[in-house]
Motif scaffolding. Structure first.
Motif, short mmCIF file in Angstrom:
data_model
loop_
_atom_site.label_atom_id
_atom_site.label_comp_id
_atom_site.label_asym_id
_atom_site.label_seq_id
_atom_site.Cartn_x
_atom_site.Cartn_y
_atom_site.Cartn_z
N TYR A 113 0.81 -1.23 0.00
CA TYR A 113 0.00 0.00 0.00
C TYR A 113 0.84 1.28 0.00
CZ TYR A 113 -4.05 -3.00 0.62
OH TYR A 113 -5.02 -3.94 0.44
N PRO A 114 1.93 1.36 0.81
CA PRO A 114 2.70 2.62 0.77
C PRO A 114 3.21 2.93 -0.63
CG PRO A 114 3.36 1.28 2.65
CD PRO A 114 2.44 0.42 1.82
N ASP A 115 3.65 1.91 -1.36
CA ASP A 115 4.13 2.16 -2.73
C ASP A 115 3.04 1.95 -3.77
OD1 ASP A 115 6.60 2.74 -1.73
OD2 ASP A 115 7.36 0.71 -1.96
N ARG A 116 1.84 1.63 -3.29
CA ARG A 116 0.65 1.55 -4.14
C ARG A 116 0.79 0.61 -5.33
NH1 ARG A 116 -1.96 7.45 -4.54
NH2 ARG A 116 -0.83 7.41 -6.49
#
Lengths: 478, 478
Positions: A113-116
């Motif tokens: 999720y942080p780097d999507r």
């Protein structure tokens, strides 16, 4: 549809091929009984059928690699197949080919999720990728109409779009990396979680290459957080030209709605009879959807309605509830089904500069009358990706041929106004002969020389994309 | 920097070459006097210099074609050059090459607002493209820091980005078509005003190919309507890691600011001493800019500030006036100049997944201490495109070499966390030897085989992109 002459000797060596494939795959992953192989004789372009030699269903990159090694070694053509939803015959078999289906490659490999991004095996359906992340508030943006069924592998092969690609881009804008098996079985990684790549852009080259360069088994896809909300407005106009001009003005204004869908009178009528979406009596209908916070939605819709009002709309109806939004979209989503109720149809896929919409819609109407076919237009208007539906009667001799001839005229028109032959369905077998209308011989030669680099024996997805006489001579050379 | 051995015979045939070029170009477009040729001995990577054989300044696609035909015929390497602003040595000459400058190709060929494109000759500067349409309310989105000087041809060669590419994408997302002259002088059209292309995506392949595949003389570029307004917010944090985490959270939230710029302590100090932008005392500074209507701006900034407040910011300062906005950006824009006041520096260009920002910034700090160089970080954080600046003293023996060694370590780190060697500056000569860290031999072989298709004699922009020993063997083969 002319198909290539089977490669000499391949048919006779089927038993040897089956034995070698069975040695590297589970028993039920090699399908060779003629009655079972028949299931793979066509994709969604059902007018053309040809049973393959056999079909295989590998379940991992390693198994795909083993299959391609054997076929490469034996000189057997391979036709990769996602979910078989191609409207352009992108996975139509040849009689001497092995169909390589990716249906068993369905795992989510990583979610970040942080780097999507999400990394998946490419047999997953488009919608199931969103399904894997939506409980955490994310989604995968490209949304072809077939998203419930179509596979990511096919989305990558055809560079698929969808209603939302006006805002979020098509597959190539949402693909970060691939694991690809080359024609000889070698496994390569191209791209990854970063946003750019050094050197030549091979990832961009592979997206949209219609199975000509390799078999993509894993993909790293960009995921996006779901917007807070979305709301459509329905706008009716008294001619296609005026509705087209309104679309051009919205685009020119700099607003980026998430979708601008266009339906003309034949489509509106068929849809109303079928789905009863409550569309107004008019010649042309636009569904314009925007998304964001409540305030952003209100602000954007006000500006869009302001633009529409300068075009004397018959009706403007902003959705007042989730129910009404669903009903507005229901009509659009059932348009193909509704036309299917009225007869057989060919669904075209051409792209034009948005400013040409009024002119091209008018010419399509004239061409339809000339050829004596009803043509319905329902398409993603915001990015100029048209999907004229040509009605015909399959049981009447000559009707398919004349519908196809009309289709070719319309696609040539798209090219002539500065557009092109395909937006998202690909060239496949359907449009391979029209490629000479879009490209000079030297252009096609350059594209084929690039294919030579990846697939020197021309074994991957034969008889597609390039005109048959041209690609055939290439195969003979190889 | 090792450069290739001059091609045998080329130097001796300079008089013949000059005579043939003078026959197809105006007299002042062929520059052969050694003192004038020296002006082309380097680009913005001034550490490396090599005077070319001669330079030509054609003024049309036809003249470019005539030059390439002659050079192809005589086996003379050609180095295309935009405005010479490459930080990666992308247009560094070889001693046996002709520099082909596009400075005289500066015409606007067509402007089309309904379809939102402009067609230009590629010698136009980036900013002058916006200049051609801004009185009508439009702009060209990619905005490299060098936009006042850099040419569109170089932007296409390097797939340039800029502060605003977080929202609008880089060159490849804003390029619709090109007119390109092939190595042998043939002129081809690729792409156009439509949004997609049938067949293999050669346009995507050409964008970012660093002059290896052809010379792009004309380009069709997407133009966009200017937003109603824009406003930055300045946010200070007490560590790089926390600022990096804040960036990752903003991206994860789904907001798409138009820019997220990052400056660390060495940069903040140098900038304050130089430009007096009024930045707060802190370890790391973010400039986040959003655009839209007044209401959209207020809404987005409120959400961004809400995210930042969860990271214990030292200061948050929303710009209150156009003056204050200009001052905030002045600091960022003068950062490179400010570092230049403090000493010599190398400007790196690597890309990483945004989630790796905190980790990578920490490791860069450690590596800087290990090698004994001050490293400043000022970069486009939103898309993970980093520009570490390594300070060194050019007059002290060994300092350049050790700064370069540190640079190589940092770029390898980018690759190792899933990123890559370049975001927007390209590989050029600077990073050609690092390509083996990012790509396996088979990957490089595939890229070079594609170059074979476009430039079989390997005459275009020699000694760039691929490791010298690899590309040299290719040239010998050819």
């Amino acid at each position: 549809m002319e198909m290539p002459v089977p490669k000499p000797g391949v048919l006779a060596r089927k038993p040897e091929l089956v034995t070698r494939l069975r040695a590297v795959l589970p028993h039920d992953a090699v399908i060779d009984a003629p009655e079972e192989v028949k299931a793979y004789e066509c994709d969604a372009l059902t007018a053309y059928r040809c049973a393959p030699l056999l079909a295989v269903l590998p379940a991992s990159t390693e198994e795909v690699s083993a299959v391609l090694k054997i076929c490469h070694d034996m000189g057997v053509p391979v036709v990769p197949r996602g979910a078989g939803t191609s409207l352009a015959g992108g996975s139509l078999p040849t009689a001497d080919s092995v169909i390589l289906g990716v249906a068993r490659l369905r795992e989510v490999l990583e979610v970040n999720y942080p780097d999507r991004y999400i990394r998946v095996q490419t047999g997953m359906t488009n919608l199931s990728v969103t399904g894997a992340v939506e409980s955490d508030g994310f989604f995968y943006a490209p949304d072809p109409s077939s998203q419930l069924a179509c596979a990511i592998s096919g989305n990558i092969a055809m560079n698929s779009g969808g209603a939302h690609c006006l805002k979020y881009g098509v597959t190539t804008n949402n693909l970060l990396g691939v694991t690809m098996v080359m024609a000889d079985g070698e496994v390569v990684e191209i791209g990854g979680a970063e946003m750019e790549a050094a050197g030549l852009d091979l990832l961009g080259l592979i997206c949209g290459s219609e199975g000509q360069l390799g078999v993509v088994t894993e993909a790293t896809l960009r995921i996006l957080p779901k917007p807070e909300g979305a709301r459509p407005v329905l706008m009716g106009f008294d001619s296609n030209e005026v509705a087209g001009a309104c679309v051009a003005d919205i685009i020119r204004s700099g607003l980026i709605p998430v979708a601008i869908e266009f339906m003309d009178r034949p489509i509106i009528r068929a849809t109303e009879a079928f789905a009863k979406a409550g569309y107004p009596e008019c010649e042309a209908l636009l569904i314009v959807e925007v998304e964001g916070s409540e305030q952003e939605i209100a602000d954007q819709l006000a500006r869009i309605i302001g633009i529409a009002e300068r075009h004397n709309p018959v009706e403007i109806r902003e959705s007042q509830s989730a129910d009404e939004s669903a009903r507005i979209w229901l009509g659009r989503k059932s348009a193909f089904g509704a036309m299917g109720q009225m007869g057989d149809y060919i669904c075209l896929d051409g792209t034009i500069p948005v400013g040409e919409l009024p002119n091209v819609l008018k010419r399509i109407g004239e061409l339809g009358e000339e050829y004596g076919h009803m043509v319905g237009n329902v398409f993603h208007a915001g990015d100029g990706n048209m999907h004229p539906l040509i009605l015909f009667n399959a049981n009447e001799p000559g009707q398919l041929a004349s519908a196809e001839a009309l289709g070719a005229e319309i696609l040539k028109l798209c090219v002539d106004v500065g557009g092109c032959l395909t937006g998202e369905h690909g060239v496949g077998v359907e449009k391979r002969d029209l490629m000479t209308h879009q490209f000079a011989p030297a252009d096609l030669e350059a594209q084929m020389a690039v294919k030579d680099v990846f697939d020197p024996k021309w074994l991957l997805n034969p008889a597609k994309v390039f005109p048959l006489h041209v690609s055939d001579s290439r195969r003979a050379d190889g």
